[in-house]
Design an enzyme around this catalytic site. Structure first.
Site, PDB file in Angstrom:
ATOM      1  N   SER A 132       0.836  -1.199   0.000  1.00 35.27           N
ATOM      2  CA  SER A 132       0.000   0.000   0.000  1.00 35.27           C
ATOM      3  C   SER A 132       0.868   1.244   0.000  1.00 35.27           C
ATOM      4  O   SER A 132       1.994   1.247   0.503  1.00 35.27           O
ATOM      5  CB  SER A 132      -0.868  -0.020   1.258  1.00 35.27           C
ATOM      6  OG  SER A 132      -1.376   1.259   1.529  1.00 35.27           O
ATOM      7  N   TYR A 157      -1.325  -0.289  11.172  1.00 32.90           N
ATOM      8  CA  TYR A 157      -1.684  -0.913   9.893  1.00 32.90           C
ATOM      9  C   TYR A 157      -0.567  -0.708   8.860  1.00 32.90           C
ATOM     10  O   TYR A 157      -0.110  -1.649   8.210  1.00 32.90           O
ATOM     11  CB  TYR A 157      -2.996  -0.337   9.345  1.00 32.90           C
ATOM     12  CG  TYR A 157      -3.197  -0.632   7.885  1.00 32.90           C
ATOM     13  CD1 TYR A 157      -3.494  -1.922   7.452  1.00 32.90           C
ATOM     14  CD2 TYR A 157      -3.043   0.367   6.916  1.00 32.90           C
ATOM     15  CE1 TYR A 157      -3.643  -2.208   6.103  1.00 32.90           C
ATOM     16  CE2 TYR A 157      -3.199   0.082   5.566  1.00 32.90           C
ATOM     17  CZ  TYR A 157      -3.494  -1.200   5.161  1.00 32.90           C
ATOM     18  OH  TYR A 157      -3.624  -1.484   3.831  1.00 32.90           O
ATOM     19  N   LYS A 161       2.227  -3.454   6.880  1.00 34.95           N
ATOM     20  CA  LYS A 161       2.537  -3.543   5.440  1.00 34.95           C
ATOM     21  C   LYS A 161       4.051  -3.413   5.210  1.00 34.95           C
ATOM     22  O   LYS A 161       4.650  -4.148   4.433  1.00 34.95           O
ATOM     23  CB  LYS A 161       1.790  -2.459   4.656  1.00 34.95           C
ATOM     24  CG  LYS A 161       0.296  -2.690   4.550  1.00 34.95           C
ATOM     25  CD  LYS A 161      -0.051  -3.766   3.516  1.00 34.95           C
ATOM     26  CE  LYS A 161      -1.544  -4.084   3.488  1.00 34.95           C
ATOM     27  NZ  LYS A 161      -1.874  -5.243   2.645  1.00 34.95           N
TER      28      LYS A 161
END
Lengths: 346, 346
Positions: A132, A157, A161
């Protein structure tokens, strides 16, 4: 990996928004797909719709498995012979990750470690990983991110990643013959043009487009525009939206690239052009033929002016470019929303 | 956490080099300690020696548990009431981590996630984490690292430490009443002054001091000095060595600091002065009264000139300073080596 290969492509998180559209694109291009999903936020209906859209004779195999359960995952690898894995399974709500970081690290990081362990065990050496744009460190000038821009995350979060990318890179360095492609996607939006597949938020949507779309259909009262004093052309945040089917095509392009044996590679997947929140409201209003009510609210902490993709490398190396317009993105989303006011109808 | 607290301090990895010396310091200061260790690289003998040195009436409870086994870890927390955790359990060989990254991520990261999960579950909110100077991005000028120096790792081992720090920080931000102290230690060396406790390398040592000491006693033929063209006062690499008992005291100082409720804090633990490899050879030669044979070999890839600690923050906030000299470090190591030529005698 070419579609003529008789072995399977494993798609983790294959019933989710990105997952289901990627599975559709894969089976349309002739790949044999197995879906692994813990079904916490998914249902089987998107697979039924994919089978119909792609005129499949057989059902797409679905393994209900959580990646944190390594022995069940191992069973999946015993049952099928995989050429490669498209790894999309993840929890993905930024705000929730701040409140429940351990849930995010366990699901995303431990889950990925188990997947990689089992891949090594079974000699499956090819992986496309849905990363992302959140891994990039915010740029105060809003310059488009290149793959070599500085990394840095503000949420658990985002860190999951970033950690998963690093772990995969370390595995590629350590193991013979591994290939991995990280796709750093920007803001996926829209729906399949048929109107039969789209995003299926289980709670109030976190993202602008599904939220707008639920306002337009009357499920939510109004949109909140958080911040009108950003340093952008109209003061609202500017983001790089990409049609979900463009993103699905990018995953297939990455999968094909794996067989060229380039080891570890990273690609941005976005349009390279951005829209502000107000521009998105206008575009969505045009698509659904009604004004979308909104209020102007204060900034949320941590939000930044501009997040924009430099898509040059994906174009040059993967041969990938977005082909769908903003208008189509809004029209497709609206078609999905009106035909499926309750999503997949759970 | 004060020693008058009747509950226990859990020390993970408590039979290891840093662990055993830290346990000794804790029990000497009156803390009730429980050791959790998977015993892969450890044995029970150091605990017997601690009991003797500290004149303990009872044995130190040892739970043979691997942190990747969450249900067994949960049993430990059911059995004892912990006020805090000193978390040292980790695999730690940089070179091995490059070859087996998944082993490192699983043991260190998944293990830490399990520990934090169980701590949350049982309401244990205080943790001292043994991090490492390896989290700092190499500084080309060799400036001493401050806690706010730029981070960045070149090995999977280093990344596990960096990830564990981030995860702990996210938990402190998310949970009410948590306190965590990261100790970024530099190069631990030496042994307890009694000569009954020290480092117990199971294979050929990775680190300079135990290697030198095994050369001095004749177990290894000669020392390899990797690189004599570094930008240091004599061309060999300069590092910040800290006596293992100073490091043990730092852990206890950190544990005491936790009760002041400062949330998440990071401290460098080192001397602030550095020694080159040649200076260490001289010091060790003096301690053991014989020349240590060595060859001058090419640099190893990735090695850098200087790794030095700025110990100001630990001095000002923790009240911690090293108190043992280089000479004592060498003398103590030599006493341990000669009295225990086979380590703990496995």
């Amino acid at each position: 990996m070419s579609a003529s290969d008789s072995s399977y492509v494993l798609v983790t998180g294959g019933t989710g928004f990105i997952g289901s559209h990627t599975v559709l694109e894969l089976v349309t291009q002739g790949y044999n797909v197995v879906v692994a999903d813990n079904m916490y936020n998914g249902c089987e209906e998107p697979l039924r719709r994919i089978e119909k859209l792609a005129n499949l004779k057989d059902r797409i195999p679905l393994c209900k498995v959580d990646l944190t359960d390594k022995s069940s995952l191992r069973e999946v690898f015993r049952q099928y012979s995989f050429s490669s894995v498209v790894h999309l399974a993840a929890v993905k709500a930024v705000g929730e990750s701040v409140r429940k970081p351990l849930v995010y690290y366990r699901n995303n990081v431990t889950g990925t470690l188990n997947l990689l362990d089992v891949m090594v065990e079974f000699g499956v050496k090819n992986i496309v990983f849905s990363s992302s744009a959140t891994v990039y460190k915010a740029d105060p000038e809003g310059k488009p991110f290149r793959e070599d821009s500085e990394l840095g995350c503000t949420s658990p979060y985002g860190r999951t990643k970033l950690f998963m990318e690093s772990i995969i890179q370390d595995v590629v360095n350590a193991e013979q013959g591994w290939n991995a492609i990280m796709l750093r996607f920007f803001n996926p939006a829209g729906a399949h043009e048929s109107g039969t597949m789209g995003e299926n938020p289980m709670q109030i949507p976190n993202n602008l487009m599904p939220y707008m779309s639920q306002v337009a259909i009357g499920k939510l009262e109004k949109l909140h525009v958080f911040g009108t004093d950003f340093n952008t052309r109209d003061g609202t945040g500017l983001r790089d939206y990409i049609h979900i089917m463009d993103l699905a095509e990018a995953h297939v392009a990455a999968l094909k690239r794996l067989s060229a044996n380039h080891g570890y590679e990273v690609f941005n997947i976005g349009s390279g052009s951005g829209q502000t929140v107000l521009e998105m409201i206008d575009a969505m209003s045009a698509a659904c033929g009604k004004k979308i009510p909104y209020s102007e609210d204060p900034r949320r902490s941590g939000d930044i002016d501009t997040i924009l993709c430099d898509p040059t490398k994906a174009a040059e190396v993967l041969g990938f470019k977005v082909s769908r317009s903003l208008e189509q993105m809004c029209a497709d989303l609206w078609r999905w929303q009106t035909a499926n006011p309750s999503g997949y109808g759970q």
